[in-house]
Enzyme design. Structure first.
Site, PDB file in Angstrom:
ATOM      1  N   LYS A  13       0.821  -1.219   0.000  1.00 46.45           N
ATOM      2  CA  LYS A  13       0.000   0.000   0.000  1.00 46.45           C
ATOM      3  C   LYS A  13       0.855   1.270   0.000  1.00 46.45           C
ATOM      4  O   LYS A  13       0.655   2.172  -0.816  1.00 46.45           O
ATOM      5  CB  LYS A  13      -0.949   0.017   1.216  1.00 46.45           C
ATOM      6  CG  LYS A  13      -1.859  -1.202   1.303  1.00 46.45           C
ATOM      7  CD  LYS A  13      -2.787  -1.139   2.493  1.00 46.45           C
ATOM      8  CE  LYS A  13      -2.107  -1.165   3.847  1.00 46.45           C
ATOM      9  NZ  LYS A  13      -1.376  -2.405   4.189  1.00 46.45           N
ATOM     10  N   ARG A  88     -10.013   0.501   8.825  1.00 44.23           N
ATOM     11  CA  ARG A  88      -9.459  -0.824   9.088  1.00 44.23           C
ATOM     12  C   ARG A  88     -10.439  -1.700   9.865  1.00 44.23           C
ATOM     13  O   ARG A  88     -10.114  -2.837  10.185  1.00 44.23           O
ATOM     14  CB  ARG A  88      -8.213  -0.646   9.951  1.00 44.23           C
ATOM     15  CG  ARG A  88      -6.921  -0.983   9.263  1.00 44.23           C
ATOM     16  CD  ARG A  88      -5.854  -0.840  10.322  1.00 44.23           C
ATOM     17  NE  ARG A  88      -4.627  -1.448   9.950  1.00 44.23           N
ATOM     18  CZ  ARG A  88      -3.635  -0.809   9.346  1.00 44.23           C
ATOM     19  NH1 ARG A  88      -3.745   0.450   9.013  1.00 44.23           N
ATOM     20  NH2 ARG A  88      -2.513  -1.448   9.087  1.00 44.23           N
ATOM     21  N   ARG A 127      11.871  -5.178   5.133  1.00 46.43           N
ATOM     22  CA  ARG A 127      11.636  -3.778   4.719  1.00 46.43           C
ATOM     23  C   ARG A 127      12.595  -2.825   5.440  1.00 46.43           C
ATOM     24  O   ARG A 127      12.877  -2.970   6.616  1.00 46.43           O
ATOM     25  CB  ARG A 127      10.201  -3.382   5.059  1.00 46.43           C
ATOM     26  CG  ARG A 127       9.947  -1.912   4.817  1.00 46.43           C
ATOM     27  CD  ARG A 127       8.490  -1.578   4.825  1.00 46.43           C
ATOM     28  NE  ARG A 127       7.829  -1.931   6.067  1.00 46.43           N
ATOM     29  CZ  ARG A 127       6.528  -1.758   6.268  1.00 46.43           C
ATOM     30  NH1 ARG A 127       5.771  -1.263   5.326  1.00 46.43           N
ATOM     31  NH2 ARG A 127       5.992  -2.109   7.415  1.00 46.43           N
ATOM     32  N   ARG A 160      11.376  -0.487  10.817  1.00 50.81           N
ATOM     33  CA  ARG A 160      10.266  -0.070  11.667  1.00 50.81           C
ATOM     34  C   ARG A 160      10.177  -0.951  12.912  1.00 50.81           C
ATOM     35  O   ARG A 160      10.424  -2.151  12.835  1.00 50.81           O
ATOM     36  CB  ARG A 160       8.953  -0.175  10.879  1.00 50.81           C
ATOM     37  CG  ARG A 160       8.373   1.162  10.507  1.00 50.81           C
ATOM     38  CD  ARG A 160       7.241   1.088   9.544  1.00 50.81           C
ATOM     39  NE  ARG A 160       6.072   0.324   9.973  1.00 50.81           N
ATOM     40  CZ  ARG A 160       4.940   0.239   9.292  1.00 50.81           C
ATOM     41  NH1 ARG A 160       4.823   0.904   8.157  1.00 50.81           N
ATOM     42  NH2 ARG A 160       3.932  -0.488   9.726  1.00 50.81           N
ATOM     43  N   ARG A 171       0.163  -8.234  13.802  1.00 43.68           N
ATOM     44  CA  ARG A 171      -0.491  -7.403  12.773  1.00 43.68           C
ATOM     45  C   ARG A 171      -1.296  -8.274  11.799  1.00 43.68           C
ATOM     46  O   ARG A 171      -2.387  -7.905  11.384  1.00 43.68           O
ATOM     47  CB  ARG A 171       0.557  -6.583  12.011  1.00 43.68           C
ATOM     48  CG  ARG A 171       1.112  -5.449  12.854  1.00 43.68           C
ATOM     49  CD  ARG A 171       2.446  -4.960  12.344  1.00 43.68           C
ATOM     50  NE  ARG A 171       2.369  -4.389  11.020  1.00 43.68           N
ATOM     51  CZ  ARG A 171       3.432  -4.218  10.221  1.00 43.68           C
ATOM     52  NH1 ARG A 171       4.637  -4.585  10.625  1.00 43.68           N
ATOM     53  NH2 ARG A 171       3.279  -3.677   9.040  1.00 43.68           N
TER      54      ARG A 171
HETATM   55  P1  AP5 Z   1       4.819  -1.526   1.813  1.00 47.13           P
HETATM   56  O1  AP5 Z   1       4.402  -0.788   0.581  1.00 47.13           O
HETATM   57  O2  AP5 Z   1       5.618  -0.769   2.816  1.00 47.13           O
HETATM   58  O3  AP5 Z   1       3.555  -2.258   2.451  1.00 47.13           O
HETATM   59  P2  AP5 Z   1       2.286  -1.666   3.176  1.00 47.13           P
HETATM   60  O4  AP5 Z   1       1.093  -2.383   2.640  1.00 47.13           O
HETATM   61  O5  AP5 Z   1       2.270  -0.167   3.131  1.00 47.13           O
HETATM   62  O6  AP5 Z   1       2.600  -2.189   4.626  1.00 47.13           O
HETATM   63  P3  AP5 Z   1       2.493  -1.465   6.033  1.00 47.13           P
HETATM   64  O7  AP5 Z   1       3.345  -2.307   6.957  1.00 47.13           O
HETATM   65  O8  AP5 Z   1       2.849  -0.030   5.979  1.00 47.13           O
HETATM   66  O9  AP5 Z   1       1.010  -1.664   6.297  1.00 47.13           O
HETATM   67  P4  AP5 Z   1       0.350  -1.700   7.636  1.00 47.13           P
HETATM   68  O10 AP5 Z   1      -1.049  -1.690   7.172  1.00 47.13           O
HETATM   69  O11 AP5 Z   1       0.737  -2.805   8.549  1.00 47.13           O
HETATM   70  O12 AP5 Z   1       0.959  -0.417   8.377  1.00 47.13           O
HETATM   71  P5  AP5 Z   1       0.357   0.975   8.777  1.00 47.13           P
HETATM   72  O13 AP5 Z   1       1.467   1.941   8.765  1.00 47.13           O
HETATM   73  O14 AP5 Z   1      -0.891   1.288   8.031  1.00 47.13           O
HETATM   74  O15 AP5 Z   1       5.635  -2.815   1.334  1.00 47.13           O
HETATM   75  C1  AP5 Z   1       6.178  -3.743   2.271  1.00 47.13           C
HETATM   76  C2  AP5 Z   1       7.525  -4.285   1.748  1.00 47.13           C
HETATM   77  O16 AP5 Z   1       7.309  -5.027   0.556  1.00 47.13           O
HETATM   78  C3  AP5 Z   1       8.537  -3.177   1.374  1.00 47.13           C
HETATM   79  O17 AP5 Z   1       9.814  -3.588   1.735  1.00 47.13           O
HETATM   80  C4  AP5 Z   1       8.402  -3.042  -0.157  1.00 47.13           C
HETATM   81  O18 AP5 Z   1       9.614  -2.613  -0.756  1.00 47.13           O
HETATM   82  C5  AP5 Z   1       8.027  -4.447  -0.561  1.00 47.13           C
HETATM   83  N1  AP5 Z   1       7.091  -4.465  -1.696  1.00 47.13           N
HETATM   84  C6  AP5 Z   1       6.017  -3.638  -1.885  1.00 47.13           C
HETATM   85  N2  AP5 Z   1       5.356  -3.966  -3.009  1.00 47.13           N
HETATM   86  C7  AP5 Z   1       6.029  -5.026  -3.544  1.00 47.13           C
HETATM   87  C8  AP5 Z   1       5.823  -5.827  -4.699  1.00 47.13           C
HETATM   88  N3  AP5 Z   1       4.816  -5.595  -5.570  1.00 47.13           N
HETATM   89  N4  AP5 Z   1       6.690  -6.833  -4.927  1.00 47.13           N
HETATM   90  C9  AP5 Z   1       7.722  -7.082  -4.070  1.00 47.13           C
HETATM   91  N5  AP5 Z   1       7.962  -6.343  -2.949  1.00 47.13           N
HETATM   92  C10 AP5 Z   1       7.132  -5.346  -2.692  1.00 47.13           C
HETATM   93  O19 AP5 Z   1      -0.118   0.685  10.280  1.00 47.13           O
HETATM   94  C11 AP5 Z   1       0.829   0.466  11.315  1.00 47.13           C
HETATM   95  C12 AP5 Z   1       0.131   0.424  12.661  1.00 47.13           C
HETATM   96  O20 AP5 Z   1      -0.552   1.696  12.908  1.00 47.13           O
HETATM   97  C13 AP5 Z   1      -0.977  -0.630  12.823  1.00 47.13           C
HETATM   98  O21 AP5 Z   1      -0.441  -1.893  13.180  1.00 47.13           O
HETATM   99  C14 AP5 Z   1      -1.819   0.003  13.944  1.00 47.13           C
HETATM  100  O22 AP5 Z   1      -1.203  -0.155  15.195  1.00 47.13           O
HETATM  101  C15 AP5 Z   1      -1.785   1.494  13.593  1.00 47.13           C
HETATM  102  N6  AP5 Z   1      -2.875   1.883  12.685  1.00 47.13           N
HETATM  103  C16 AP5 Z   1      -2.738   2.433  11.444  1.00 47.13           C
HETATM  104  N7  AP5 Z   1      -3.944   2.687  10.902  1.00 47.13           N
HETATM  105  C17 AP5 Z   1      -4.864   2.292  11.805  1.00 47.13           C
HETATM  106  C18 AP5 Z   1      -6.292   2.286  11.805  1.00 47.13           C
HETATM  107  N8  AP5 Z   1      -6.998   2.718  10.759  1.00 47.13           N
HETATM  108  N9  AP5 Z   1      -6.929   1.799  12.902  1.00 47.13           N
HETATM  109  C19 AP5 Z   1      -6.240   1.365  13.976  1.00 47.13           C
HETATM  110  N10 AP5 Z   1      -4.881   1.333  14.036  1.00 47.13           N
HETATM  111  C20 AP5 Z   1      -4.201   1.791  12.960  1.00 47.13           C
END
Ligand code: AP5
Length: 216
Positions: A13, A88, A127, A160, A171
């Protein structure tokens, strides 16, 4: 354009969001990034959410909804936005719908990046992120040219706090609360599903094809 990215942690994402933001000039609104910025700045919000983030648990709905409401009311989100990581839960999705109808707007597309869960542990623990500009890399699948250094700005790369195997496991378990959103948005006719196993550039091409058609 009012768009949202949906998918498991590590589905890609954030990687696609950076490219979509650059191409279409809409603000990337990531709840995870907002929470991490608050933690880094030591604000009251940061102190409140840090244990949730570090352990991989979801931040309570009420608090998350308040943060997004404030953000969507900012002037730069008036002409479009890209939501990443919100909603979410079904409660957050209902709150978003209410908020958008108050603002007399609606969601044009939900871009669902579908990936099998078994590849995500490797993606997330490998990552690395730039401390300065936020660019995302992967040690194996998308490595920087110089180890530990960002290709874009020369900044230092870090891991991270929630990309440890234990936090990733939590997660992935927490995603059970997010999975029902696929049906929720499918039934509203705004869900577009993409194969998240495609290469980063190929996936982006497919997203652009879809978004360009929607804009016509
Ligand atoms: P990346 O693009 O970084 O993946 P992502 O989907 O953005 O993963 P996140 O870890 O950021 O998602 P998340 O939903 O857990 O975290 P968030 O910050 O929202 O890609 C991942 C890796 O794969 C990278 O190394 C990249 O290079 C590689 N890659 C990408 N695409 C690829 C491809 N096509 N092929 C190969 N490799 C690839 O949330 C974090 C925390 O915040 C949550 O756990 C929670 O505590 C809190 N939080 C956030 N939003 C909420 C909410 N709405 N409600 C409650 N808590 C929340």
């Amino acid at each position: 354009m009012q768009i949202m990215l949906l998918g498991l942690p590590g589905a890609g994402k954030g990687t696609q969001a950076a490219k979509i933001q650059e191409r279409y000039g809409i603000p990337h609104i990531s709840t995870g990034d907002m929470f991490r910025a608050a933690i880094a700045a030591g604000t009251p919000l940061g102190l409140e959410v840090q244990d949730y983030l570090n352990s991989g648990k979801l931040v309570p709905d009420e608090l998350t909804i308040r943060v997004v409401r404030d953000r969507l009311e900012q002037p730069d989100a008036k002409d479009g936005f890209l939501l990443d990581g919100f909603p979410r839960t079904l409660q957050q999705a209902d709150a978003l719908q209410k908020l958008l109808s108050e603002l007399e707007r609606n969601l044009n597309a939900v871009l669902y990046l579908h990936v099998p869960q078994n590849i995500l542990m490797d993606r997330l623990t490998g990552r690395r992120i730039c401390r300065q500009c936020g660019a995302t890399y992967h040690l194996v699948m998308n490595p920087p040219k110089v180890e530990g250094t960002c290709d874009v700005c020369g900044g230092e790369l870090y891991q991270r706090a929630d990309d440890t195997p234990e936090a990733v496991k939590t997660r992935l378990e927490q995603y059970a609360q997010t999975a029902p959103l696929v049906d929720y948005y499918q039934s509203q006719g705004v869900l577009y599903t993409f194969d998240g196993l495609l290469t980063i550039d190929h996936l982006f091409e497919q997203i652009v094809n879809t978004l360009d058609k929607l804009r016509k």
